[in-house]
Design an enzyme around this catalytic site. Sequence first.
Site, PDB file in Angstrom:
ATOM      1  CG  LEU A 172      -4.479  -2.894  -0.726  1.00 17.20           C
ATOM      2  CD1 LEU A 172      -2.976  -2.648  -0.585  1.00 17.20           C
ATOM      3  CD2 LEU A 172      -5.253  -1.707  -0.206  1.00 17.20           C
ATOM      4  CE  LYS A 232      -4.246   1.580   2.291  1.00 14.65           C
ATOM      5  NZ  LYS A 232      -5.018   1.830   1.092  1.00 14.65           N
TER       6      LYS A 232
END
Length: 283
Positions: free
Chosen positions: A205, A147
Site C-alpha cells: 500500500l 486499499k
Amino acid sequence: MSRTVYVNGAFIAEEDAQISVFDRGFLFADGVYEVCSVLKGKLLETEGHVARLHRSLNELDIPAPCSDEELLAAMEKLVADNDIDEGLVYLQVTRGAADRDFAYPKDPKPTLVMFTQAKKLLNDPVADKGITVITLPDLRWARRDIKTVGLLYPCMAKMEAKSKGAQDAWLLDDDGFVTEGTSNNAYIVTQDNKIVTRHLSNSILHGITRRSVLALAEEEGMVVEQRPFTPEEAYNAKEAFFTSASAFAMPVIKINDAVIGDGTPGEITQKLRAKYIELSLSI
Ligand code: PMP
C-alpha cells in the site's frame, strides 16, 4: 455512549445505521476504505487520503459517492458531532447493493459509510516501549496498492502474531523479502544510518504516512533507500519501525527471535516520530 455515524448522506445514531444485505461490500469485499487520524480535533493528511481513495476507486471502476468537498465536510462534522479530540475517522465506499452477481452492476449506486473512533495517539505507551513482530508469508492478493476491505489475511496474520506473543506480523514475498506489516509500512535503519523501506509497486500500500515520513527524513538530511530488505538484514539493523496513519512512526524492537539494536526504540525512529507529530500539530 452512542456515536453518530454517517451512511449515504445521513448522520444517524450508530444503533440505527443500516446497510443492505445485498451490499457488494458485504458479499464480495467489493469496496475500499481510508483511515484519517485526528489530532486536537483536526483531521490529518486529508489531501493524501482523498487522493488515494480516488486512486483505489478508479482502479476498481467504482464511482465516487459524492464530491470531495461534501466528503471532507461530512468527515469534519462527524469529528465535531462525536467530540473527537484524538482518534480517527474510518470511511468506506462500496459498489453498493445489487442482486448477487460476480459481474459489476451496470449503474452502481455506491455506499459511503463513515464513523469515528476515539483513540489516544500522542502519549501512546506502546510507542515508548516499541513493539515486537514475527514474519509470515504474504498470502494477500497481488494488488495491495488498492486499499480494499478484503482484510481477512491481515486479520489472520495479526492473530498468528498474537498467539506467538508478538504484536504484529511483517509479511514476506516469495523471494523472502519484507513487503509490509499487516496494516503498516515497514522500515529498517542500517548500521550506517540509512533508512530502508520497500519501493512503491503493486506489492504494498502506498502509505500516506510513509510519504510524509520519508519527506521529513530527507529534510533532516537522512539517507533513504527505497528497496526490498530481508528479515536477516533487519535482524542486523540498528533500528526498525513502521508507519501508518494512526501509529505515526512506531518503533519495532524485536523481529522473530532477534532483538533489534539494544531492544529499545531507536534514535532515528524517535526523531521521525517527534517530527511527524510536530508537523501534524502545526498545520
Ligand atoms: N500498508 C497497509 C497494508 C495498510 O493497511 C496501511 C494502513 N491502512 C499502511 C500500509 C499505512 O498506510 P497509511 O500511512 O496511509 O495509513
